[in-house]
Enzyme design. Structure first.
Site, PDB file in Angstrom:
ATOM      1  N   ASP A 126      43.896  87.775 -27.369  1.00  0.00           N
ATOM      2  CA  ASP A 126      44.080  87.844 -25.920  1.00  0.00           C
ATOM      3  C   ASP A 126      44.315  86.467 -25.306  1.00  0.00           C
ATOM      4  OD1 ASP A 126      43.805  90.578 -25.962  1.00  0.00           O
ATOM      5  OD2 ASP A 126      41.675  90.567 -25.461  1.00  0.00           O
ATOM      6  N   GLY A 127      43.732  85.422 -25.913  1.00  0.00           N
ATOM      7  CA  GLY A 127      43.957  84.071 -25.405  1.00  0.00           C
ATOM      8  C   GLY A 127      45.413  83.674 -25.489  1.00  0.00           C
ATOM      9  N   ASN A 173      43.413  87.173 -15.250  1.00  0.00           N
ATOM     10  CA  ASN A 173      42.135  87.845 -15.495  1.00  0.00           C
ATOM     11  C   ASN A 173      41.183  87.684 -14.323  1.00  0.00           C
ATOM     12  OD1 ASN A 173      42.560  89.107 -17.890  1.00  0.00           O
ATOM     13  ND2 ASN A 173      41.298  87.733 -19.125  1.00  0.00           N
ATOM     14  N   GLU A 174      40.747  86.438 -14.070  1.00  0.00           N
ATOM     15  CA  GLU A 174      39.779  86.218 -13.005  1.00  0.00           C
ATOM     16  C   GLU A 174      39.782  84.776 -12.551  1.00  0.00           C
ATOM     17  OE1 GLU A 174      38.247  84.662 -16.475  1.00  0.00           O
ATOM     18  OE2 GLU A 174      38.189  86.861 -16.323  1.00  0.00           O
ATOM     19  N   SER A 232      31.212  91.456 -18.765  1.00  0.00           N
ATOM     20  CA  SER A 232      30.029  90.834 -19.370  1.00  0.00           C
ATOM     21  C   SER A 232      29.032  90.385 -18.310  1.00  0.00           C
ATOM     22  CB  SER A 232      30.437  89.643 -20.238  1.00  0.00           C
ATOM     23  OG  SER A 232      30.949  88.586 -19.452  1.00  0.00           O
TER      24      SER A 232
END
Length: 258
Positions: free
Chosen positions: A47-48, A117-118, A163
């Site tokens: 994913d990175g 993502n964020e 998470s």
């Protein structure tokens, strides 16, 4: 998806031995090309690598098809060297709009970045951060005492946001997740679900005593005083997934995976 030419595929890898070997196999079979010539990019890694590749093709209208050689591979498909052209042409596209972060540091310098993502704010000292939160310019939380706080897209809601005990958002939902990281006060506040049209403003209190860094995916800004976050409708990227394994299906499965 449209038909792809085998000589217009660009292969990139994370650099691991396994992904490099796969890249060699695929390049020998299909050839490869430069970014300027590519109709599609095949990313071999985790994913990175996918996030890194998506940032490189932002607004270039080049879709990215990932094959997993990482640990999670939430944004990736299974690896297979056979029938690649067929897989690309039958893949289902998912369009993602990033978050735009505008951060002002304690010296008054302004920094901008995009995050798929964020955007997260994280304390950098032994003392908890103190952060005021405003939504569309209106104060909503006078003081959050915490390790940090984040705003996640639906695509990013299953990453750091999850998470931190944030909600999983359906991929097509016009929503953002606002999630505290290890909140101390108010202890019972667990975050909020916002419209994707909302602008979130974070104001850091006691900047010198309680320093905070802001991170948009992999870009980090040190010692921020104020951070504004909103969805950018003028930027987008396209991911490709095998039929039956679309991102919205993975997000749904994640909610029933114990």
């Amino acid at each position: 998806m449209p038909a792809f030419s085998s000589d217009r595929i660009m292969f990139v890898s994370s650099g691991s031995p396994e992904s490099e070997k796969a890249r060699d196999v695929l390049c020998a079979e299909y050839g490869t090309c430069s970014l300027d010539q590519a109709e599609v990019i095949v990313a071999l890694g985790g994913d990175g690598l996918m996030l890194e590749t998506l940032h490189k093709v932002m607004d270039k209208e080049i879709p990215v098809y990932g094959m997993n050689f990482g640990s999670i591979g939430f944004l990736m498909n299974d690896y297979g060297a056979d029938k690649l052209i067929e897989r690309l042409e039958t893949a289902e596209p998912t369009v993602i709009h990033p978050l735009r972060m505008t951060a002002t540091d304690k010296n008054g310098n302004e920094h901008s970045a995009l995050a798929l993502n964020e955007v997260s704010l994280l304390r950098t000292s032994y003392q908890a951060a103190k952060i005021e939160i405003l939504i569309d310019g209106k104060p909503r939380l006078e003081e959050l005492v915490c390790d940090g706080v984040l705003v996640a897209t639906p695509a990013g809601s299953t990453a750091y946001n999850l998470s931190a005990h944030g909600p999983i958002l359906p991929i097509e939902a016009p929503l953002l997740a606002l999630t505290p990281i290890s909140p101390f006060r108010p202890r019972r506040w667990r975050g909020a679900i916002l419209s994707n049209r909302a602008e979130v403003t974070f104001r850091i209190r006691e900047i010198d005593k309680r320093p905070v860094n802001a991170v948009a995916d992999s870009k980090e800004i040190a010692d921020v005083a104020e951070v504004k976050v909103s969805e950018s409708r003028t930027h987008s990227v396209t991911l490709l997934f095998d039929p039956g394994h679309s991102l919205d299906e993975r997000v749904l499965n994640e909610q029933f995976d114990y």
